[in-house]
Design a protein around this motif. Structure first.
Motif, PDB file in Angstrom:
ATOM      1  N   ILE A   1       0.849  -1.194   0.000  1.00  0.00           N
ATOM      2  CA  ILE A   1       0.000   0.000   0.000  1.00  0.00           C
ATOM      3  C   ILE A   1       0.881   1.238   0.000  1.00  0.00           C
ATOM      4  O   ILE A   1       2.041   1.196   0.416  1.00  0.00           O
ATOM      5  N   TYR A   2       0.298   2.325  -0.484  1.00  0.00           N
ATOM      6  CA  TYR A   2       0.969   3.625  -0.437  1.00  0.00           C
ATOM      7  C   TYR A   2       0.771   4.250   0.942  1.00  0.00           C
ATOM      8  O   TYR A   2      -0.106   3.834   1.710  1.00  0.00           O
ATOM      9  N   GLU A   3       1.550   5.280   1.233  1.00  0.00           N
ATOM     10  CA  GLU A   3       1.493   5.930   2.537  1.00  0.00           C
ATOM     11  C   GLU A   3       0.102   6.491   2.842  1.00  0.00           C
ATOM     12  O   GLU A   3      -0.380   6.374   3.974  1.00  0.00           O
ATOM     13  N   HIS A   4      -0.571   7.077   1.841  1.00  0.00           N
ATOM     14  CA  HIS A   4      -1.898   7.637   2.124  1.00  0.00           C
ATOM     15  C   HIS A   4      -2.922   6.541   2.430  1.00  0.00           C
ATOM     16  O   HIS A   4      -3.844   6.752   3.207  1.00  0.00           O
ATOM     17  N   ILE A   5      -2.733   5.351   1.896  1.00  0.00           N
ATOM     18  CA  ILE A   5      -3.611   4.228   2.221  1.00  0.00           C
ATOM     19  C   ILE A   5      -3.275   3.714   3.619  1.00  0.00           C
ATOM     20  O   ILE A   5      -4.163   3.325   4.385  1.00  0.00           O
ATOM     21  N   GLN A   6      -2.004   3.722   3.978  1.00  0.00           N
ATOM     22  CA  GLN A   6      -1.588   3.360   5.329  1.00  0.00           C
ATOM     23  C   GLN A   6      -2.276   4.295   6.335  1.00  0.00           C
ATOM     24  O   GLN A   6      -2.843   3.836   7.328  1.00  0.00           O
TER      25      GLN A   6
END
Length: 146
Positions: free
Chosen positions: A66-71
């Motif tokens: 996952i990308y940071e914004h999804i994290q």
């Protein structure tokens, strides 16, 4: 009901459907709890079983699933789900709009972990197949790729 492609495991689809269904009928806390459940189930579906949910979400990110914004979104789902699970919403209940803003990131996680990688792999395979046949599409026209 929201539809998910075959690339999403049935256990994830079932939990997501329950979150959406709960939201539709006004079972707000149930929707939030199921969104949180889905975050954990997503990590487990990717073989991430060690640690608490914080660790599982961070491992999804560390493994580039996952990308940071999804994290960050997954942590927001976790926060709200924990509040619901521990009865912290009794005195300050979450609104339907807030619950919707929790279920939406759940779907973002599903998209990032299961759907987008499958779409990308399908596109890459199609591109490779076009290269192997000696033709490639350029601006809507077929041209020799040699």
């Amino acid at each position: 009901m929201k539809a998910y492609p075959d690339s999403v495991p049935m256990t994830i689809v079932a939990a997501a459907a329950e979150a959406h269904s709960s939201l539709r009928v006004g079972n707000i806390q149930a929707a939030v709890l199921m969104a949180r459940t889905n975050v954990e189930a997503t990590a487990k579906a990717k073989g991430i079983t060690a640690g608490n949910l914080v660790a599982k979400i961070d491992t999804l990110y560390a493994q580039h699933l996952i990308y940071e914004h999804i994290q960050d979104a997954a942590h927001e789902v976790r926060f709200a789900g924990n509040d619901a699970a521990h009865g912290d919403l009794v005195d300050d209940p979450i609104s339907a709009e807030e619950a919707e803003s929790i279920v939406e990131p759940m779907d973002m996680l599903i998209e990032g972990v299961f759907i987008a990688p499958t779409k990308t792999a399908t596109q890459a395979a199609a591109q490779l197949a076009r290269k192997n046949t000696g033709t490639a599409s350029v601006n809507g026209t077929t041209a020799d790729s040699s």
